[in-house]
Scaffold this motif. Structure first.
Motif, PDB file in Angstrom:
ATOM      1  N   GLY A  16       0.838  -1.192   0.000  1.00  0.00           N
ATOM      2  CA  GLY A  16       0.000   0.000   0.000  1.00  0.00           C
ATOM      3  C   GLY A  16       0.866   1.232   0.000  1.00  0.00           C
ATOM      4  O   GLY A  16       1.075   1.869   1.036  1.00  0.00           O
ATOM      5  N   VAL A  18       2.200   4.966  -0.176  1.00  0.00           N
ATOM      6  CA  VAL A  18       1.615   6.255   0.167  1.00  0.00           C
ATOM      7  C   VAL A  18       2.428   7.357  -0.478  1.00  0.00           C
ATOM      8  O   VAL A  18       3.644   7.285  -0.538  1.00  0.00           O
ATOM      9  CB  VAL A  18       1.619   6.445   1.698  1.00  0.00           C
ATOM     10  N   GLN A  58      -1.580   1.983  -4.872  1.00  0.00           N
ATOM     11  CA  GLN A  58      -0.149   2.261  -4.961  1.00  0.00           C
ATOM     12  C   GLN A  58       0.170   3.751  -4.968  1.00  0.00           C
ATOM     13  O   GLN A  58       1.287   4.145  -4.617  1.00  0.00           O
ATOM     14  CB  GLN A  58       0.440   1.609  -6.218  1.00  0.00           C
ATOM     15  N   ASP A  61      -3.174   6.742  -0.375  1.00  0.00           N
ATOM     16  CA  ASP A  61      -3.647   6.040   0.809  1.00  0.00           C
ATOM     17  C   ASP A  61      -5.161   6.208   0.883  1.00  0.00           C
ATOM     18  O   ASP A  61      -5.667   7.117   1.535  1.00  0.00           O
ATOM     19  CB  ASP A  61      -2.973   6.603   2.061  1.00  0.00           C
ATOM     20  N   ARG A  85      -3.107  -4.982   1.305  1.00  0.00           N
ATOM     21  CA  ARG A  85      -2.423  -3.941   0.556  1.00  0.00           C
ATOM     22  C   ARG A  85      -2.718  -2.535   1.048  1.00  0.00           C
ATOM     23  O   ARG A  85      -1.849  -1.663   0.954  1.00  0.00           O
ATOM     24  CB  ARG A  85      -2.788  -4.058  -0.936  1.00  0.00           C
ATOM     25  N   GLN A  86      -3.940  -2.263   1.518  1.00  0.00           N
ATOM     26  CA  GLN A  86      -4.190  -0.885   1.933  1.00  0.00           C
ATOM     27  C   GLN A  86      -3.507  -0.610   3.272  1.00  0.00           C
ATOM     28  O   GLN A  86      -3.352  -1.493   4.115  1.00  0.00           O
ATOM     29  CB  GLN A  86      -5.670  -0.559   1.959  1.00  0.00           C
ATOM     30  N   VAL A  87      -3.077   0.620   3.442  1.00  0.00           N
ATOM     31  CA  VAL A  87      -2.249   1.005   4.575  1.00  0.00           C
ATOM     32  C   VAL A  87      -2.930   0.721   5.906  1.00  0.00           C
ATOM     33  O   VAL A  87      -2.311   0.278   6.866  1.00  0.00           O
ATOM     34  CB  VAL A  87      -1.868   2.503   4.473  1.00  0.00           C
ATOM     35  N   SER A  88      -4.231   0.937   5.973  1.00  0.00           N
ATOM     36  CA  SER A  88      -4.969   0.744   7.219  1.00  0.00           C
ATOM     37  C   SER A  88      -5.112  -0.714   7.605  1.00  0.00           C
ATOM     38  O   SER A  88      -5.401  -1.025   8.762  1.00  0.00           O
ATOM     39  CB  SER A  88      -6.358   1.362   7.095  1.00  0.00           C
ATOM     40  N   LYS A  89      -4.934  -1.625   6.658  1.00  0.00           N
ATOM     41  CA  LYS A  89      -5.134  -3.064   6.834  1.00  0.00           C
ATOM     42  C   LYS A  89      -6.577  -3.417   7.173  1.00  0.00           C
ATOM     43  O   LYS A  89      -6.864  -4.528   7.628  1.00  0.00           O
ATOM     44  CB  LYS A  89      -4.189  -3.628   7.913  1.00  0.00           C
TER      45      LYS A  89
END
Length: 451
Positions: A16, A18, A58, A61, A85-89
């Protein structure tokens, strides 16, 4: 139009990525814009739906709130991969009915990667709920669906980026700036476009029971209902005119849109086409294996040809465009371009730009098209800028409408065996009642056509 140079960007690498502060120097983006938490939904979590969403993750965020697919296997896989994959999970909510998903959440952006016969209804419903849209091409299966999407985008003031990412392809942008815009071709009066890929599925599988993981009734939606004879969303659907517009609607749409963008063309004055199933007569497929279409402008002809059999005319350019000018020729494809001058002059060539080092996850993603990933990332950034800074995206819905409708009209011309002249203001084929009636296909009950 915002200008982006992906080669200059610094990204945090990983599943992920940012945007970093250095990225904020990109024209059209500010720090406030870049940290905004976009609420995103995906409708259609098969191969390309997931691929589009991963490219978005990619470069920003985002908060992927929910995912919808009628195939529970696709749905569960997409939910797992997105949470990784996303930053926050965060785990996105999972839905089988996109209407329920739209009703339960507030979205800033909806990505649509469903088969073509669903594009219009889902795009309009998303905009009515307040979302901007990333819509895969072609935007519709009939002409007036496209008109309805355009009307909705302008009525609700929503940005719609169509997945014609050749407009965001680095080497083709370079060709436009270095060759077209500088007039190196001179006067242009002829363009050829082609696709010779053997991509027409043509089997005869037996009728079988619908698997438990698939809601086939919802998959079919507004399209004619066919007895189930295999996983339709695995690409088998593209071989039927019930769900799309064949090779012309799929592949010509890309190349014709690219040519229109390069040469700043709008609606053709006249469209004609010939073709049919000439060679691959066995099997269930209903799309043409051979077709030639002519898109006529003032002092300019754009000719399309596809064959799903035999050898390509030029093995170096099996899916391509060739622009002929009085001073030289420009050949272009998803892999490269080359300019050949007539007489003295510089031969100019440039290859596709990859970003394997910047985005190492590309190398392990299943079925990724490495050569198009950078263009899709640029396409996503352009859409984000359009939303945040209130400008039209580079592949605005009006451009997608013209390219899609022109290819649909080519198919109609082939079917009726006569040229067509479409009036986009009156929404008719001039002096052709039969063709005008075909601009809008019937929807299966209870679904309603959006036009």
């Amino acid at each position: 139009m915002a200008s982006f140079n992906l080669n200059r960007r610094k990204f945090i690498q990983g599943a992920g990525a940012v945007l970093t502060l250095s990225t904020l120097q990109v024209k059209g983006l500010s720090f406030k814009d870049a940290i905004r938490n976009f609420r995103v939904g995906l409708i259609g979590a098969g191969w390309y739906g997931k691929s589009d969403l991963f490219r978005l993750i990619q470069v920003r965020d985002v908060d992927v709130v929910a995912i919808c697919d009628v195939d529970n296997n696709h749905l569960q896989e997409a939910g797992k991969l997105v949470s990784e994959r996303q930053v926050s999970k965060k785990n996105p909510k999972l839905y089988k009915d996109y209407r329920e998903m739209l009703a339960n959440h507030k979205f800033d952006l909806i990505l649509i990667g469903t088969p073509d016969h669903w594009h219009a209804r889902q795009a309009i419903d998303a905009m009515e709920r307040g979302a901007h849209v990333y819509l895969q091409k072609p935007i519709s299966v009939d002409v007036l669906e496209g008109e309805a999407i355009l009307r909705a985008a302008r009525t609700y003031n929503r940005k719609v980026q169509v997945g014609t990412q050749r407009r965001s392809t680095d080497h083709l942008i370079d060709a436009k700036k270095r060759i077209i815009d500088k007039g190196l071709l001179g006067r242009i009066s002829h363009v050829e476009m082609c696709c010779y890929y053997h991509m027409r599925k043509n089997g005869s599988p037996p009728i079988m029971q619908v698997p438990d993981f698939l809601d086939y009734e919802m998959w079919t939606g507004p399209a004619p209902f066919r007895p189930y004879d295999g996983l339709p969303h695995g690409g088998w659907w593209r071989t039927f005119m019930a769900y799309g517009n064949g090779i012309t609607g799929d592949m010509c749409m890309h190349m014709f849109d690219t040519v229109r963008w390069l040469l700043q063309l709008k609606w053709p004055k006249k469209i004609s086409a010939t073709g049919g199933i000439y060679v691959q007569k066995e099997g269930k497929s209903t799309i043409a294996d051979t077709q030639t279409a002519l898109f006529e402008y003032e002092d300019l002809h754009c000719v399309w040809q596809h064959r799903t059999w035999g050898a390509p005319a030029d093995p170096e350019y099996p899916w391509a465009f060739i622009i002929y000018g009085e001073k030289g020729t420009l050949k272009g494809s998803v892999m490269k371009y080359e300019f050949t001058p007539i007489g003295k002059g510089e031969h100019i060539q440039r290859e596709v730009v990859y970003e394997r080092d910047k985005f190492p996850n590309d190398l392990v993603e299943e079925r990724i098209e490495l050569h198009t990933a950078p263009a899709t990332r640029r396409h996503m950034l352009d859409l984000l800028s359009a939303i945040e800074n209130n400008h039209l995206p580079v592949a605005d819905i009006e451009e997608g409408y013209i390219s899609t409708a022109s290819c649909i009209l080519a198919n109609l011309s082939m079917k009726l065996n006569r040229p067509l002249v479409y009036d986009p203001q009156k929404k008719i084929c001039i002096d052709d009642i039969e063709a005008t009636e075909l601009l809008r296909r019937p929807y299966r009950i209870p679904w309603r056509h959006p036009y």
